[in-house]
Design an enzyme around this catalytic site. Structure first.
Site, short mmCIF file in Angstrom:
data_model
loop_
_atom_site.label_atom_id
_atom_site.label_comp_id
_atom_site.label_asym_id
_atom_site.label_seq_id
_atom_site.Cartn_x
_atom_site.Cartn_y
_atom_site.Cartn_z
N LYS A 78 -3.76 3.19 -2.70
CA LYS A 78 -4.55 4.51 -2.89
C LYS A 78 -3.88 5.63 -1.93
CE LYS A 78 -8.50 1.57 -1.59
NZ LYS A 78 -7.79 0.46 -1.33
N ASP A 86 0.75 -1.38 -0.04
CA ASP A 86 -0.12 -0.05 0.21
C ASP A 86 0.80 1.17 0.13
OD1 ASP A 86 -2.50 -1.21 -0.11
OD2 ASP A 86 -2.91 -0.79 2.24
N MET A 131 -7.87 9.56 9.57
CA MET A 131 -8.68 9.94 8.60
C MET A 131 -9.36 11.11 8.75
SD MET A 131 -9.56 6.45 6.62
CE MET A 131 -9.96 5.46 8.04
N1 SAH Z 1 -4.25 0.65 9.40
C1 SAH Z 1 -3.60 1.90 9.68
C2 SAH Z 1 -4.73 2.90 9.32
C3 SAH Z 1 -5.33 3.08 7.92
S1 SAH Z 1 -6.42 4.53 7.77
C4 SAH Z 1 -3.10 1.74 11.03
O1 SAH Z 1 -3.38 0.77 11.75
O2 SAH Z 1 -2.36 2.58 11.08
C5 SAH Z 1 -5.20 5.47 7.35
C6 SAH Z 1 -4.81 6.73 8.28
O3 SAH Z 1 -4.08 6.18 9.19
C7 SAH Z 1 -4.69 8.11 8.03
O4 SAH Z 1 -5.60 8.75 7.30
C8 SAH Z 1 -3.92 8.46 9.18
O5 SAH Z 1 -4.93 8.95 9.94
C9 SAH Z 1 -3.39 7.11 9.93
N2 SAH Z 1 -1.86 7.00 9.53
C10 SAH Z 1 -1.44 5.99 8.92
N3 SAH Z 1 0.11 6.03 8.89
C11 SAH Z 1 0.05 7.07 9.62
C12 SAH Z 1 1.42 7.78 10.04
N4 SAH Z 1 2.72 7.25 9.86
N5 SAH Z 1 1.46 8.76 10.60
C13 SAH Z 1 0.17 9.32 11.03
N6 SAH Z 1 -0.88 8.86 10.90
C14 SAH Z 1 -0.94 7.56 10.11
#
Ligand code: SAH
Length: 253
Positions: A57, A35, A170
């Protein structure tokens, strides 16, 4: 032999936050579908001989639809005998991991999941914000700001009415709405933080209050991916451009 599907959580980005199990499975993989939120440092651990396919995406720009990714998982599982899926954070935290498992299993593919460190935990922690502190709060909730229909989640209203630490994923594009909603239920001086690019060299932490966070976030040009953290514990956090506790040294594995 029954084909296998490994669903791996890559953590928030820093390669050192990948688990040893994830690393082993990656090295033993034949093909990896990854991803947008998987960092280059992590991709660098995958041997050259392994086929790597980008299926990510980014907000606004869709590369593959979920159905196309599901179909590719099945196609690759039958082609290679095994397929690995690498997702940011943990695959089951707003990661659509279960949808992929169910689809693969409907074709008789055996599924395995490797947990990852979710940004919902790593974000606050790397900003020095303890999601719980004795005597301050009794829970922390992880809520998405954006439901599958694109609207603001109703759970945010319940979250605002609680005394929990709230971690919103998000939510950057809805920051103003979120701050307004929380101001209706909580003191407008309640601290709120944004942690962008948690664990990466570009990490940015912005701390303010429900009253001024929109202005501060604009000043500091906060962009996705970022987590929003709301609650008294946020006052313990530290604003910084770079992860203070992380060294830039790479693992030699
Ligand atoms: N499965 C992922 C979340 C996916 S939804 C997890 O557990 O982290 C995508 C959201 O995750 C983004 O919009 C943001 O809010 C958050 N996110 C993912 N990676 C991030 C990072 N390195 N720093 C800050 N927010 C992050």
């Amino acid at each position: 032999m029954t084909p296998t599907f490994h669903l791996i959580g890559a953590g928030p980005g820093d390669a050192e936050l990948l688990t040893l199990k994830a690393l082993r499975v990656l090295k033993e993989s034949k093909v990896v579908l990854y991803d947008a939120l998987v960092s280059q440092d992590i991709l660098d651990f995958i041997p050259e001989s392994v086929e790597k396919i980008y299926v990510g995406k980014r907000a606004g720009a869709h590369y593959l639809k979920q159905e196309e990714t599901n179909a590719l998982i099945v196609e690759m599982a039958f082609k290679y005998g095994s397929v690995t899926r690498l997702k940011g954070g943990d695959s089951f935290v707003f990661g659509r991991g279960q949808e992929e498992i169910e689809y693969a299993e409907s074709f008789g593919i055996d599924s395995y999941v490797v947990p990852g460190i979710s940004s919902s935990l790593a974000g606050p922690t790397l900003a020095g914000i303890p999601v719980t502190k004795r005597g301050v709060n009794e829970s922390f909730w992880v809520v998405t700001a954006t439901t599958c229909s694109g609207g603001l989640s109703k759970d945010l209203t319940h979250a605002a009415a609680s005394s929990a630490t709230i971690v919103v994923l998000m939510g950057v594009g809805k920051l103003e709405l979120i701050a307004q909603l929380f101001s209706m239920y909580r003191n407008e001086d309640e601290p709120i933080a944004l942690v962008q690019d948690a664990s990466l060299p570009t990490q940015k932490v912005v701390i303010g209050t429900l009253k001024d966070i929109v202005e501060r976030a604009n000043e500091r040009d906060v962009r996705p991916p970022a987590v929003i953290v709301i609650g008294e514990v946020v006052a313990l956090g530290k604003e910084s451009e770079i992860v203070a506790a992380s060294s830039n040294s790479k693992m030699s594995v």
